[in-house]
Design a protein around this motif. Structure first.
Motif, PDB file in Angstrom:
ATOM      1  N   UNK A  28       0.855  -1.184   0.000  1.00 22.96           N
ATOM      2  CA  UNK A  28       0.000   0.000   0.000  1.00 22.96           C
ATOM      3  C   UNK A  28       0.894   1.237   0.000  1.00 22.96           C
ATOM      4  N   UNK A  29       0.319   2.352  -0.438  1.00 23.07           N
ATOM      5  CA  UNK A  29       1.072   3.604  -0.444  1.00 23.07           C
ATOM      6  C   UNK A  29       0.111   4.767  -0.223  1.00 23.07           C
ATOM      7  N   UNK A  30       0.676   5.905   0.201  1.00 21.42           N
ATOM      8  CA  UNK A  30      -0.144   7.093   0.428  1.00 21.42           C
ATOM      9  C   UNK A  30       0.756   8.324   0.429  1.00 21.42           C
ATOM     10  N   UNK A  31       0.135   9.485   0.180  1.00 18.24           N
ATOM     11  CA  UNK A  31       0.854  10.758   0.186  1.00 18.24           C
ATOM     12  C   UNK A  31       0.084  11.772   1.022  1.00 18.24           C
ATOM     13  N   UNK A  32       0.822  12.713   1.587  1.00 15.73           N
ATOM     14  CA  UNK A  32       0.208  13.830   2.299  1.00 15.73           C
ATOM     15  C   UNK A  32       1.134  15.029   2.174  1.00 15.73           C
ATOM     16  N   UNK A  33       0.605  16.215   2.361  1.00 15.73           N
ATOM     17  CA  UNK A  33       1.439  17.405   2.338  1.00 15.73           C
ATOM     18  C   UNK A  33       2.402  17.397   3.523  1.00 15.73           C
ATOM     19  N   UNK A  34       3.648  17.770   3.261  1.00 10.42           N
ATOM     20  CA  UNK A  34       4.604  17.961   4.357  1.00 10.42           C
ATOM     21  C   UNK A  34       4.223  19.233   5.108  1.00 10.42           C
ATOM     22  N   UNK A  35       3.991  19.093   6.386  1.00 14.13           N
ATOM     23  CA  UNK A  35       3.596  20.230   7.222  1.00 14.13           C
ATOM     24  C   UNK A  35       4.824  20.702   7.982  1.00 14.13           C
ATOM     25  N   UNK A  36       5.539  21.672   7.411  1.00 17.74           N
ATOM     26  CA  UNK A  36       6.833  22.080   7.953  1.00 17.74           C
ATOM     27  C   UNK A  36       6.726  22.623   9.369  1.00 17.74           C
ATOM     28  N   UNK A  37       5.634  23.283   9.693  1.00 25.10           N
ATOM     29  CA  UNK A  37       5.500  23.839  11.031  1.00 25.10           C
ATOM     30  C   UNK A  37       5.309  22.755  12.077  1.00 25.10           C
ATOM     31  N   UNK A  38       4.739  21.608  11.673  1.00 26.82           N
ATOM     32  CA  UNK A  38       4.546  20.468  12.574  1.00 26.82           C
ATOM     33  C   UNK A  38       4.587  19.212  11.719  1.00 26.82           C
ATOM     34  N   UNK A  39       5.786  18.636  11.589  1.00 32.35           N
ATOM     35  CA  UNK A  39       5.979  17.495  10.694  1.00 32.35           C
ATOM     36  C   UNK A  39       5.107  16.302  11.055  1.00 32.35           C
ATOM     37  N   UNK A  40       4.699  16.219  12.331  1.00 27.52           N
ATOM     38  CA  UNK A  40       3.902  15.077  12.784  1.00 27.52           C
ATOM     39  C   UNK A  40       2.588  14.975  12.025  1.00 27.52           C
ATOM     40  N   UNK A  45      -0.642  11.579   8.652  1.00 31.18           N
ATOM     41  CA  UNK A  45      -1.629  11.423   7.586  1.00 31.18           C
ATOM     42  C   UNK A  45      -1.168  10.418   6.542  1.00 31.18           C
ATOM     43  N   UNK A  46       0.083  10.545   6.069  1.00 30.01           N
ATOM     44  CA  UNK A  46       0.574   9.633   5.028  1.00 30.01           C
ATOM     45  C   UNK A  46       0.723   8.215   5.552  1.00 30.01           C
ATOM     46  N   UNK A  47       1.420   8.059   6.680  1.00 30.03           N
ATOM     47  CA  UNK A  47       1.653   6.713   7.223  1.00 30.03           C
ATOM     48  C   UNK A  47       0.348   6.073   7.679  1.00 30.03           C
ATOM     49  N   UNK A  48      -0.541   6.878   8.266  1.00 31.42           N
ATOM     50  CA  UNK A  48      -1.821   6.327   8.705  1.00 31.42           C
ATOM     51  C   UNK A  48      -2.646   5.798   7.545  1.00 31.42           C
ATOM     52  N   UNK A  49      -2.690   6.557   6.451  1.00 26.16           N
ATOM     53  CA  UNK A  49      -3.427   6.102   5.271  1.00 26.16           C
ATOM     54  C   UNK A  49      -2.839   4.798   4.727  1.00 26.16           C
ATOM     55  N   UNK A  50      -1.497   4.726   4.649  1.00 24.25           N
ATOM     56  CA  UNK A  50      -0.860   3.527   4.102  1.00 24.25           C
ATOM     57  C   UNK A  50      -1.152   2.305   4.968  1.00 24.25           C
ATOM     58  N   UNK A  51      -1.046   2.474   6.281  1.00 24.38           N
ATOM     59  CA  UNK A  51      -1.329   1.355   7.189  1.00 24.38           C
ATOM     60  C   UNK A  51      -2.783   0.907   7.074  1.00 24.38           C
ATOM     61  N   UNK A  52      -3.689   1.886   7.004  1.00 25.36           N
ATOM     62  CA  UNK A  52      -5.106   1.535   6.910  1.00 25.36           C
ATOM     63  C   UNK A  52      -5.418   0.832   5.596  1.00 25.36           C
ATOM     64  N   UNK A  53      -4.820   1.308   4.500  1.00 27.51           N
ATOM     65  CA  UNK A  53      -5.071   0.685   3.202  1.00 27.51           C
ATOM     66  C   UNK A  53      -4.508  -0.730   3.146  1.00 27.51           C
ATOM     67  N   UNK A  54      -3.392  -0.951   3.854  1.00 25.60           N
ATOM     68  CA  UNK A  54      -2.794  -2.295   3.868  1.00 25.60           C
ATOM     69  C   UNK A  54      -3.514  -3.221   4.838  1.00 25.60           C
ATOM     70  N   UNK A  55      -4.279  -2.645   5.762  1.00 25.07           N
ATOM     71  CA  UNK A  55      -4.902  -3.463   6.812  1.00 25.07           C
ATOM     72  C   UNK A  55      -3.862  -4.171   7.652  1.00 25.07           C
ATOM     73  N   UNK A  56      -2.719  -3.496   7.872  1.00 23.80           N
ATOM     74  CA  UNK A  56      -1.578  -4.139   8.533  1.00 23.80           C
ATOM     75  C   UNK A  56      -1.712  -4.096  10.041  1.00 23.80           C
ATOM     76  N   UNK A  57      -1.404  -5.208  10.673  1.00 26.26           N
ATOM     77  CA  UNK A  57      -1.307  -5.288  12.120  1.00 26.26           C
ATOM     78  C   UNK A  57      -0.024  -4.582  12.554  1.00 26.26           C
TER      79      UNK A  57
END
Length: 668
Positions: A28-40, A45-57
């Motif tokens: 799975x893959x995903x993209x999100x805008x880099x939020x320079x003021x708060x990288x978290x 957003x990007x990692x959460x989408x990828x994990x959810x799309x993969x259904x990964x434990x």
């Protein structure tokens, strides 16, 4: 099944992939805008989408690895924290070497008596001048850089200064012997200054990533890609952020090799801020033996031989100065696209663009906005009175420049704030042009059209609008981006062939070859390998680049997340080095090196010196590999001995002993 989470945090986008290394598949893959003021925010957003799309434990994630262009972009744009440089045993004239004074700018410097000779013998160290200034310096800067004369042979004075600074100020301290074992003190000092300047940036990236992993209950080791494509632990990278310059390009070469199966190619990765071009040769990235050069700084960082250009989808568009028919210039500065700014601040940008367009006269500040970047308070040190005043007037919501700036001199003040990364400037960019042409629809199309209309009515040297319509301007921008991208690929190939003079690219014959022009004489250029295009905008740029250069253009599936794929495919690789030279006083052999303990030893025979150096380097390399997060590394020791024959007798000159440890990360 063990999965890997690969992340790439770029200047514009943060990419995430869930990768099955055993099967060699992107799950799975995903993209999100880099939020320079708060990288978290962008990472989550990007990692959460990828994990959810993969259904990964979360328990199935055995490794997390991050590549980034943040450090590269910061150096290209002249950004980073304010630092103080402490030089031990150097003189004022040394600041004029290796571009050190230019890199420092107005950052403070303290010279101290001390240092060592070539054999590692100490000269008297005097800490009093530093002790008199240290409290004031600690309040003015975010980090310290320490460089001692011949510290690579004996680092004791650097360590003494480091301990004093850490105790008195609590600020981060970088010592030059920690970054390089090579001679050339001024260039080592330059590398150390840049490292100190980047500490806060990389620390925020790592903290943001750890925060997300904790929220998702992922306990896998966190690694970071270095500029040579190897991996190190997050703790290791926090202390040596300079080694992450060109991290993104290095990961992209690894990813390009995996995605295409090609062993040779020009790997061109276009992002928001920069375009990185490297050469894939026989399945491996070419390395730069002279050390990485980024933002005009030649460092001592071992990295891939990549050419980083200030050219991307978010490049500033401006007109050539003084020409009757000026060309459009792109970069090197990054602007926030106006289409993105309206998306982030709905209803706050379009009304100002319409107001400016309703004016019968084109203003030089039309279409430009400024907003505070939202960096932590410790990054604000050293502002001048004029900078502090302008910064306060900008605030945390966008302000149009035609209503912000009160005088021409404030343009330079704003540029200074932007160079520090404290303020973001927005304007019309190639990304906006893509929205006008209908190639992109990520953000607000109305703002893009209005920004194009404002730019199109600017006048050339004859007083005519530079474009007949917003659409005509967008086409010109897109063509210009393709042309400049082709020139950057060609420039990289010429440099690899030893033709690095930039004037060659502008020569009539080269330009005629790219233009396909000429009547009686036509020129052609033959490149020996295809161009592999990567990045979110690769499909709209590199087929045209292939056409201009008459070579195959390959834009693979998942080209938009190639860096994130490459981030999880590397190995840990660290080394330790020692030098051996004759000792004139005892007739023996001196073994010295900042990475070994003790840093200076005297042995009676050449054999004993080589054996002692090999043993010390092996121990040091094993320790560095463990600190870098390696599981069970393999260690290779190499000795390079230089000797001459005089009157039929062998005469030892010097030797270098290097231990290199390699291995995969110790995954859970």
């Amino acid at each position: 099944m063990s999965l890997s989470l690969g992340l790439d945090t770029g200047g514009t986008y943060t990419d995430a992939v869930i990768f099955d290394a055993a099967a060699g598949l992107v799950v799975a893959k995903a993209k999100a805008l880099t939020t320079r003021h708060d990288l978290a925010i962008g990472i989550a957003e990007a990692a959460g989408k990828a994990l959810d799309r993969a259904g990964a434990d979360p328990a199935a994630i055995g490794l997390v690895s991050v590549s980034t262009t943040l450090a590269t972009n910061a150096l290209v744009e002249g950004q980073g924290g304010r630092v103080a440089l402490v030089m031990i045993g150097f003189g004022e004239a040394d600041l004029d070497k290796a571009g050190l004074r230019n890199a420092l700018g107005d950052d403070p410097v303290q010279l101290l008596p001390g240092g060592h000779d070539i054999h590692g013998r100490a000269k008297p160290l005097d800490l009093a001048p530093l002790e008199a200034r240290i409290d004031a310096l600690g309040a003015d800067v975010s980090a310290f850089a320490v460089a001692g004369y011949f510290a690579v042979r004996n680092p004791e004075h650097e360590i003494a200064v480091r301990d004093l600074i850490a105790t008195r100020t609590g600020r981060a301290v970088t010592c030059s012997h920690e970054l390089s074992s090579k001679l050339d003190g001024p260039r080592r000092a330059l590398t150390t200054v840049l490292n100190a300047r980047l500490i806060g940036l990389i620390a925020r990236l790592i903290a943001a990533t750890r925060g997300f992993l904790a929220e998702r209950s992922i306990t896998a080791p966190l690694m970071v890609v270095r500029g040579d494509g190897s991996l190190v632990s997050a703790e290791f990278a926090t202390l040596r952020p300079i080694e992450t310059i060109l991290s993104g390009p290095a990961a992209s070469v690894v990813g390009a090799h995996f995605l295409t199966g090609r062993d040779d190619g020009y790997v061109a990765d276009i992002g928001g801020t920069t375009t990185d071009v490297a050469i894939l040769d026989a399945g491996r990235p070419m390395l730069d033996p002279a050390g990485a050069e980024v933002g005009g700084h030649r460092t001592m960082v071992e990295a891939i031989d990549v050419h980083t250009y200030g050219l991307g989808g978010d490049s500033e568009i401006h007109l050539e100065d003084g020409a009757l028919e000026p060309e459009l210039c792109l970069g090197p500065r990054r602007l926030v696209p106006v289409s993105l700014l309206e998306t982030l601040y709905p209803g706050q940008i379009v009304p100002h663009l319409k107001r400016q367009l309703d004016s019968p006269f084109a203003g030089r500040l039309d279409g430009r906005f400024a907003v505070q970047a939202g960096l932590p308070q410790d990054q604000y040190g050293g502002l001048t009175r004029s900078q502090a005043d302008l910064f306060a007037r900008i605030g945390d919501e966008p302000v149009p420049l035609d209503r912000l700036l009160r005088s021409t001199s404030e343009v330079a003040t704003l540029d200074g704030l932007a160079a520090r990364g404290l303020v973001l400037v927005a304007g019309f960019t190639p990304t906006d042009a893509g929205h006008v042409e209908g190639r992109f629809d990520h953000w607000n199309t109305d703002a893009a059209h209005l920004g194009a209309a404002l730019f199109a009515r600017r006048k050339d040297g004859r007083g005519r609008p530079i474009a007949a319509s917003p659409e005509a301007l967008a086409r010109t921008v897109a063509e210009r981006l393709v042309r400049l991208s082709a020139e950057r690929v060609l420039q990289t190939g010429l440099a690899a062939d030893g033709l690095s003079d930039r004037r060659l690219l502008a020569s009539p014959l080269v330009q005629r070859a790219l233009d396909r022009s000429g009547h009686y004489v036509r020129a052609a250029l033959l490149l020996d390998r295809p161009v592999i295009g990567l990045g979110a905008g690769a499909a709209s740029v590199y087929p045209g680049v292939g056409g201009l250069l008459a070579i195959e253009a390959v834009v693979p599936d998942h080209a938009d997340v190639a860096n994130a794929i490459g981030a999880v495919a590397g190995q840990i690789r660290v080394s330790a080095m020692a030098e051996i030279v004759p000792d004139d006083e005892s007739g023996g052999f001196v073994v010295s090196g900042a990475a070994i303990e003790p840093p200076r030893q005297v042995l009676r025979s050449e054999k004993a010196a080589l054996e002692a150096a090999a043993a010390a380097c092996r121990v040091a390399a094993a320790a560095k590999a463990a600190a870098a997060g390696a599981g069970e590394p393999e260690i290779d020791v190499r000795s390079d001995v230089e000797a001459v024959t005089l009157d039929d007798r062998r005469q030892f000159v010097s030797a270098t002993v290097t231990a290199t440890a390699t291995g995969r990360p110790a995954a859970v």
